[in-house]
Write a protein that holds these residues in place. Structure first.
Motif, PDB file in Angstrom:
ATOM      1  N   GLU A 291      -1.542  10.671   8.390  1.00 60.87           N
ATOM      2  CA  GLU A 291      -0.839  11.674   9.196  1.00 60.87           C
ATOM      3  C   GLU A 291      -0.031  12.621   8.319  1.00 60.87           C
ATOM      4  N   TYR A 292       0.433  12.101   7.185  1.00 63.21           N
ATOM      5  CA  TYR A 292       1.236  12.926   6.286  1.00 63.21           C
ATOM      6  C   TYR A 292       0.492  13.274   5.003  1.00 63.21           C
ATOM      7  N   GLY A 293      -0.836  13.099   5.044  1.00 66.65           N
ATOM      8  CA  GLY A 293      -1.655  13.681   3.998  1.00 66.65           C
ATOM      9  C   GLY A 293      -1.899  12.848   2.766  1.00 66.65           C
ATOM     10  N   TYR A 294      -1.713  11.521   2.822  1.00 68.60           N
ATOM     11  CA  TYR A 294      -2.038  10.744   1.624  1.00 68.60           C
ATOM     12  C   TYR A 294      -2.688   9.414   1.996  1.00 68.60           C
ATOM     13  N   THR A 295      -3.653   8.995   1.192  1.00 65.77           N
ATOM     14  CA  THR A 295      -4.344   7.711   1.327  1.00 65.77           C
ATOM     15  C   THR A 295      -4.605   7.155  -0.070  1.00 65.77           C
ATOM     16  N   ASP A 296      -4.636   5.836  -0.149  1.00 67.08           N
ATOM     17  CA  ASP A 296      -4.948   5.130  -1.400  1.00 67.08           C
ATOM     18  C   ASP A 296      -4.072   5.583  -2.564  1.00 67.08           C
ATOM     19  N   VAL A 297      -2.806   5.800  -2.282  1.00 72.34           N
ATOM     20  CA  VAL A 297      -1.863   6.178  -3.336  1.00 72.34           C
ATOM     21  C   VAL A 297      -1.279   4.911  -3.944  1.00 72.34           C
ATOM     22  N   LYS A 298      -1.368   4.793  -5.249  1.00 69.38           N
ATOM     23  CA  LYS A 298      -0.858   3.602  -5.923  1.00 69.38           C
ATOM     24  C   LYS A 298       0.559   3.855  -6.419  1.00 69.38           C
ATOM     25  N   LYS A 299       1.482   2.958  -6.001  1.00 76.14           N
ATOM     26  CA  LYS A 299       2.860   3.023  -6.462  1.00 76.14           C
ATOM     27  C   LYS A 299       3.223   1.684  -7.097  1.00 76.14           C
ATOM     28  N   LYS A 300       3.961   1.761  -8.192  1.00 75.27           N
ATOM     29  CA  LYS A 300       4.290   0.548  -8.949  1.00 75.27           C
ATOM     30  C   LYS A 300       5.630  -0.022  -8.526  1.00 75.27           C
ATOM     31  N   TRP A 301       5.779  -1.309  -8.836  1.00 77.39           N
ATOM     32  CA  TRP A 301       7.019  -2.059  -8.628  1.00 77.39           C
ATOM     33  C   TRP A 301       7.494  -1.940  -7.178  1.00 77.39           C
ATOM     34  N   ALA A 302       6.562  -2.264  -6.278  1.00 75.94           N
ATOM     35  CA  ALA A 302       6.816  -2.086  -4.844  1.00 75.94           C
ATOM     36  C   ALA A 302       7.442  -3.348  -4.244  1.00 75.94           C
ATOM     37  N   VAL A 303       8.618  -3.181  -3.655  1.00 78.12           N
ATOM     38  CA  VAL A 303       9.338  -4.270  -2.994  1.00 78.12           C
ATOM     39  C   VAL A 303       9.382  -3.938  -1.508  1.00 78.12           C
ATOM     40  N   ARG A 304       8.599  -4.677  -0.697  1.00 82.22           N
ATOM     41  CA  ARG A 304       8.558  -4.407   0.744  1.00 82.22           C
ATOM     42  C   ARG A 304       9.826  -4.925   1.406  1.00 82.22           C
ATOM     43  N   ILE A 305      10.442  -4.098   2.274  1.00 83.33           N
ATOM     44  CA  ILE A 305      11.640  -4.523   2.989  1.00 83.33           C
ATOM     45  C   ILE A 305      11.472  -4.448   4.507  1.00 83.33           C
ATOM     46  N   SER A 306      10.303  -3.998   5.000  1.00 82.27           N
ATOM     47  CA  SER A 306      10.080  -3.941   6.444  1.00 82.27           C
ATOM     48  C   SER A 306       8.598  -3.770   6.720  1.00 82.27           C
ATOM     49  N   ASN A 307       8.129  -4.344   7.833  1.00 84.49           N
ATOM     50  CA  ASN A 307       6.756  -4.114   8.268  1.00 84.49           C
ATOM     51  C   ASN A 307       6.590  -2.776   8.976  1.00 84.49           C
ATOM     52  N   HIS A 308       7.673  -2.027   9.104  1.00 86.42           N
ATOM     53  CA  HIS A 308       7.590  -0.661   9.611  1.00 86.42           C
ATOM     54  C   HIS A 308       7.013   0.257   8.540  1.00 86.42           C
ATOM     55  N   GLY A 309       7.044  -0.191   7.281  1.00 82.49           N
ATOM     56  CA  GLY A 309       6.462   0.569   6.189  1.00 82.49           C
ATOM     57  C   GLY A 309       7.410   0.903   5.061  1.00 82.49           C
ATOM     58  N   ILE A 312      11.055  -0.340  -1.493  1.00 85.53           N
ATOM     59  CA  ILE A 312      11.756   0.220  -2.651  1.00 85.53           C
ATOM     60  C   ILE A 312      10.727   0.235  -3.765  1.00 85.53           C
ATOM     61  N   HIS A 313      10.405   1.439  -4.306  1.00 81.49           N
ATOM     62  CA  HIS A 313       9.309   1.507  -5.272  1.00 81.49           C
ATOM     63  C   HIS A 313       9.476   2.698  -6.212  1.00 81.49           C
ATOM     64  N   GLU A 314       8.695   2.648  -7.249  1.00 80.87           N
ATOM     65  CA  GLU A 314       8.625   3.755  -8.205  1.00 80.87           C
ATOM     66  C   GLU A 314       7.946   4.959  -7.569  1.00 80.87           C
ATOM     67  N   CYS A 331      10.676   5.488   2.486  1.00 80.40           N
ATOM     68  CA  CYS A 331      10.906   4.500   1.441  1.00 80.40           C
ATOM     69  C   CYS A 331      12.095   4.916   0.590  1.00 80.40           C
ATOM     70  N   ILE A 332      12.515   4.006  -0.279  1.00 79.79           N
ATOM     71  CA  ILE A 332      13.560   4.288  -1.263  1.00 79.79           C
ATOM     72  C   ILE A 332      12.871   4.450  -2.607  1.00 79.79           C
ATOM     73  N   ASN A 333      12.864   5.683  -3.123  1.00 76.66           N
ATOM     74  CA  ASN A 333      12.189   5.998  -4.381  1.00 76.66           C
ATOM     75  C   ASN A 333      13.131   5.821  -5.564  1.00 76.66           C
ATOM     76  N   LEU A 334      12.623   5.178  -6.622  1.00 76.66           N
ATOM     77  CA  LEU A 334      13.347   5.031  -7.884  1.00 76.66           C
ATOM     78  C   LEU A 334      12.451   5.536  -9.016  1.00 76.66           C
ATOM     79  N   THR A 335      13.051   5.781 -10.164  1.00 74.18           N
ATOM     80  CA  THR A 335      12.237   6.076 -11.345  1.00 74.18           C
ATOM     81  C   THR A 335      11.486   4.825 -11.753  1.00 74.18           C
ATOM     82  N   ASN A 336      10.473   4.990 -12.575  1.00 75.74           N
ATOM     83  CA  ASN A 336       9.652   3.853 -12.989  1.00 75.74           C
ATOM     84  C   ASN A 336      10.480   2.777 -13.680  1.00 75.74           C
TER      85      ASN A 336
END
Length: 383
Positions: A291-309, A312-314, A331-336
């Protein structure tokens, strides 16, 4: 003279009567015998012929006026049920649960006074469930979890008799902890403390579910147990207006990282207020939101905090906004480098307290146990 003879005759009769009563205090007949002692009396529990017996109900045989020479309880295959005889030999009890929908048969004998022997015999049948329902429990054995972790029991089918299930649940802790069970829906019951767990608490849980009648002919499949440990007290303070997250450990600041939260102008992309918990950690997470224009995007150091989506990740692609503006999709974005450091510091079950947003996360996306007040939580108990 006649009157004198009558008097003497009466005196003689009295003397003979007194003489007869003076030996042993009573008369006996050579033909009389002592009464036979009563035979042993055997009592079965459940009674002979009983049906629909719960397989965890007490099963025993006892004898009055005697003791058992032998007691055996066998199933339909002729296998002996484990049991123990009391020291005085008067009661035998099973030492293992029975099976569903099976017939059990007694055999043996009891002996009483005068070597009077009576047989032990009879049978009963256990209940046959319409369905046997499986359940699972988390946390699993021998793990260390964060101070907000709930105990969760999930069932493969809806539970109607929630009170019966809840009575079968036990939580033991190495130090006093106030907590309560709450039914999140018909197939899940969670236990959480009123406040966060004390650090380093040892927790033992027993769910005695085998034999529990869930209602509508459904019964528990097996007992469940788990033992786990609460780790250090770590809390993430996430104020969306600060453009940072602060990691508190054991009451002191452990780390502080620049962050970018969800976009404030779009309620669908807010990072909503609420107390989340760390649910999972993945070095690489594939994210999709067509819906917001992205699929199969890989993000590192992903810490899931909700099943809503929420994670906290890079997000190095958003580096220009991290610490300055809230531009993520929730999400909560951090530097790598910061995301990696936080990733390795986090435990499953750590709380993440988000504040400062214009909206609250509705309590329906797992894990939402801490989105509810203590009064709301207690109102969801079946007891």
């Amino acid at each position: 003279m006649r009157s004198v003879r009558i008097l003497l005759t009466g005196v003689l009769a009295v003397m003979l009567l007194v003489s007869g009563c003076g030996v042993g205090g009573r008369t006996t007949s050579p033909d009389s015998q002592e009464a036979d002692p009563p035979p042993p009396q055997v009592r079965l529990e459940p009674a002979d012929g009983a049906t629909d017996v719960n397989p965890t109900a007490p099963v025993e045989v006892s004898v009055a006026r005697g003791h058992f020479e032998e007691v055996v309880l066998t199933n339909e295959s002729g296998e002996k049920v484990k049991g123990e005889l009391t020291e005085d030999g008067t009661t035998w009890r099973t030492s293992e649960d029975l099976g569903y929908g099976k017939t059990y048969t007694w055999s043996g004998s009891a002996v009483g006074a005068g070597d009077t022997t009576v047989p032990v015999r009879g049978s009963f049948t256990t209940v046959q469930p319409k369905e046997v329902v499986r359940a699972t429990i988390t946390p699993v054995d021998d793990v260390t979890r964060g101070i907000a972790i709930p105990i969760s029991i999930k069932f493969d089918a809806p539970v109607e008799n929630k009170a019966a299930v809840q009575r079968a649940l036990e939580v033991e802790t190495s130090e006093p902890v106030t907590g309560s069970w709450a039914w999140l829906h018909d197939k899940q019951v969670d236990w959480r403390p009123k406040e966060y767990w004390p650090a380093h608490t040892e927790v033992s849980v027993r769910a005695n579910l085998y034999g529990v009648n869930y209602g509508d002919g459904e019964y528990g499949k097996a007992d469940l147990t788990t033992e786990f440990t609460i780790g250090r007290a770590q809390i993430v303070k996430a104020d969306v207006d600060s453009h940072r997250i602060v990691v508190m450990r054991n009451g002191e600041q452990f780390a502080s990282y620049p962050a970018s939260y969800g976009r404030p102008g779009n309620p669908e992309l807010h990072t909503h207020n609420g107390t989340y918990i760390v649910m999972a950690k993945h070095p690489v997470e594939i994210m999709d939101n067509p819906e917001y224009g992205y699929t199969d995007v890989k993000k590192k150091w992903a810490v899931r905090i909700s099943n809503h989506g929420e994670f906290i990740h890079e997000n190095e692609e958003n580096r220009a906004n991290i610490g300055r503006r809230n531009t993520s999709h929730g999400c909560i974005n951090l530097t790598n480098a910061d995301a990696k450091e936080y990733f390795h510091s986090a435990l499953i079950g750590d709380p993440v307290e988000v504040t400062g947003s214009s909206t609250d996360m509705p309590p329906r996306y797992a894990v939402y146990d801490w989105m509810l007040s203590w009064q709301q939580w207690k109102s969801m108990s079946a007891l």
